[in-house]
Motif scaffolding. Structure first.
Motif, PDB file in Angstrom:
ATOM      1  N   PHE A 225       4.092   6.713  -3.102  1.00 45.34           N
ATOM      2  CA  PHE A 225       3.634   6.238  -3.972  1.00 45.34           C
ATOM      3  C   PHE A 225       2.478   5.528  -3.444  1.00 45.34           C
ATOM      4  CE2 PHE A 225       7.399   7.662  -5.976  1.00 45.34           C
ATOM      5  CZ  PHE A 225       6.848   8.345  -7.185  1.00 45.34           C
ATOM      6  N   VAL A 226       1.153   5.616  -3.619  1.00 50.18           N
ATOM      7  CA  VAL A 226       0.030   4.669  -3.020  1.00 50.18           C
ATOM      8  C   VAL A 226      -0.975   4.319  -3.902  1.00 50.18           C
ATOM      9  CG1 VAL A 226       0.219   5.812  -0.882  1.00 50.18           C
ATOM     10  CG2 VAL A 226      -1.372   6.951  -2.228  1.00 50.18           C
ATOM     11  N   PRO A 227      -1.553   3.294  -3.873  1.00 49.15           N
ATOM     12  CA  PRO A 227      -2.274   2.574  -4.776  1.00 49.15           C
ATOM     13  C   PRO A 227      -3.753   3.284  -4.698  1.00 49.15           C
ATOM     14  CG  PRO A 227      -2.179   1.211  -3.192  1.00 49.15           C
ATOM     15  CD  PRO A 227      -1.189   2.076  -2.660  1.00 49.15           C
ATOM     16  N   VAL A 228      -4.323   3.715  -5.779  1.00 47.08           N
ATOM     17  CA  VAL A 228      -5.846   3.939  -6.105  1.00 47.08           C
ATOM     18  C   VAL A 228      -6.418   3.203  -7.195  1.00 47.08           C
ATOM     19  CG1 VAL A 228      -5.254   6.352  -5.230  1.00 47.08           C
ATOM     20  CG2 VAL A 228      -5.358   6.026  -7.669  1.00 47.08           C
ATOM     21  N   PRO A 229      -7.739   2.857  -7.113  1.00 49.18           N
ATOM     22  CA  PRO A 229      -8.145   2.156  -8.023  1.00 49.18           C
ATOM     23  C   PRO A 229      -8.397   2.675  -9.309  1.00 49.18           C
ATOM     24  CG  PRO A 229      -9.808   2.531  -6.463  1.00 49.18           C
ATOM     25  CD  PRO A 229      -8.774   3.284  -5.951  1.00 49.18           C
ATOM     26  N   GLU A 230      -8.766   4.060  -9.537  1.00 50.50           N
ATOM     27  CA  GLU A 230      -9.027   4.919 -10.686  1.00 50.50           C
ATOM     28  C   GLU A 230      -7.736   5.341 -11.350  1.00 50.50           C
ATOM     29  OE1 GLU A 230      -8.776   7.825  -7.308  1.00 50.50           O
ATOM     30  OE2 GLU A 230      -9.734   5.888  -7.617  1.00 50.50           O
TER      31      GLU A 230
ATOM     32  N   ASP B 262       0.951  -1.165   0.043  1.00 49.74           N
ATOM     33  CA  ASP B 262       0.062  -0.078  -0.015  1.00 49.74           C
ATOM     34  C   ASP B 262       0.846   1.486  -0.141  1.00 49.74           C
ATOM     35  OD1 ASP B 262       0.914  -0.120   2.415  1.00 49.74           O
ATOM     36  OD2 ASP B 262      -0.890   0.318   3.509  1.00 49.74           O
ATOM     37  N   GLU B 263       2.162   1.288  -0.109  1.00 49.33           N
ATOM     38  CA  GLU B 263       2.986   2.311  -0.393  1.00 49.33           C
ATOM     39  C   GLU B 263       4.490   2.038  -0.455  1.00 49.33           C
ATOM     40  OE1 GLU B 263       3.323   5.741   3.158  1.00 49.33           O
ATOM     41  OE2 GLU B 263       4.210   4.020   3.835  1.00 49.33           O
ATOM     42  N   VAL B 264       4.994   2.776  -1.364  1.00 49.04           N
ATOM     43  CA  VAL B 264       6.363   2.651  -1.850  1.00 49.04           C
ATOM     44  C   VAL B 264       6.953   4.186  -1.445  1.00 49.04           C
ATOM     45  CG1 VAL B 264       8.023   2.283  -3.478  1.00 49.04           C
ATOM     46  CG2 VAL B 264       6.336   1.037  -3.114  1.00 49.04           C
ATOM     47  N   VAL B 265       8.134   4.348  -0.857  1.00 48.63           N
ATOM     48  CA  VAL B 265       8.644   5.613  -0.468  1.00 48.63           C
ATOM     49  C   VAL B 265      10.042   5.564  -1.397  1.00 48.63           C
ATOM     50  CG1 VAL B 265       9.326   7.108   1.203  1.00 48.63           C
ATOM     51  CG2 VAL B 265       7.589   5.469   1.575  1.00 48.63           C
ATOM     52  N   ILE B 266      10.411   6.865  -1.891  1.00 44.26           N
ATOM     53  CA  ILE B 266      11.671   7.116  -2.455  1.00 44.26           C
ATOM     54  C   ILE B 266      12.210   8.367  -1.843  1.00 44.26           C
ATOM     55  CG2 ILE B 266      11.168   5.599  -4.482  1.00 44.26           C
ATOM     56  CD1 ILE B 266      11.164   8.360  -5.997  1.00 44.26           C
ATOM     57  N   VAL B 267      13.499   8.396  -1.687  1.00 41.17           N
ATOM     58  CA  VAL B 267      14.221   9.587  -1.357  1.00 41.17           C
ATOM     59  C   VAL B 267      15.328   9.856  -1.858  1.00 41.17           C
ATOM     60  CG1 VAL B 267      13.056   9.263   1.192  1.00 41.17           C
ATOM     61  CG2 VAL B 267      15.476   8.198   0.706  1.00 41.17           C
ATOM     62  N   PRO B 268      15.997  11.157  -1.916  1.00 40.70           N
ATOM     63  CA  PRO B 268      17.375  11.317  -2.551  1.00 40.70           C
ATOM     64  C   PRO B 268      18.384  10.371  -1.717  1.00 40.70           C
ATOM     65  CG  PRO B 268      16.111  13.292  -1.669  1.00 40.70           C
ATOM     66  CD  PRO B 268      15.483  12.365  -1.213  1.00 40.70           C
ATOM     67  N   GLN B 269      19.334  10.140  -2.606  1.00 37.70           N
ATOM     68  CA  GLN B 269      20.629   9.330  -2.217  1.00 37.70           C
ATOM     69  C   GLN B 269      21.193   9.671  -0.940  1.00 37.70           C
ATOM     70  OE1 GLN B 269      21.568   6.277  -3.237  1.00 37.70           O
ATOM     71  NE2 GLN B 269      20.188   6.158  -5.221  1.00 37.70           N
TER      72      GLN B 269
END
Length: 134
Positions: free
Chosen positions: A65-70, A36-43
């Motif tokens: 980044f989180v999922p949505v159905p639409e 339900d969630e992916v997080v990215i950050v600067p190196q």
């Protein structure tokens, strides 16, 4: 009391794929990944002692980044601006993004602007500005 900007959240259909795309584009890294969630950050967040050396209000933000159905249906009300370094080539950066899966979009910007409007693989608009130091 004041708040600090912590992150920008991107609704998407495939968080893992879109986070990986943005991490590649920005040269960032994934620091958290779940269904339900992916997080990215600067190196530089991974630099030894970063979180003890840099006060919270001075740290950069991550992208979540989180999922949505639409799927995306209208122009973003908020978008990300990317800028090449002062000595870099805007056209080359735009081509690199296009080669990575971005596409050009027209949001009414007109022909005489100094930025280029693109969309990521899920259609989220962002701009590539002219090169700059600040």
């Amino acid at each position: 009391m004041a708040l600090r900007w912590y992150s920008v959240v991107v609704d998407c259909r495939d968080p893992r794929a879109l986070a990986a795309w943005w991490a590649q584009v920005l040269g960032w890294m994934t620091v958290f990944e779940a269904d339900d969630e992916v997080v990215i950050v600067p190196q530089h967040f991974a630099d030894e002692g970063y979180f003890t050396r840099v006060p919270p209000r001075e740290r950069g933000q991550g992208l979540v980044f989180v999922p949505v159905p639409e799927g995306k249906t209208v122009k973003n009300r908020l978008h990300i601006d990317l800028a090449p370094e002062a000595d870099d080539d805007q056209d080359a950066e735009v081509q690199r993004l296009l080669d990575a899966g971005a596409r050009r979009v027209d949001v009414g910007q007109g022909p005489d602007v100094t930025w280029v409007v693109l969309a990521d693989p899920e259609g989220n608009e962002f701009c590539v500005l002219s090169p700059r130091d600040l």
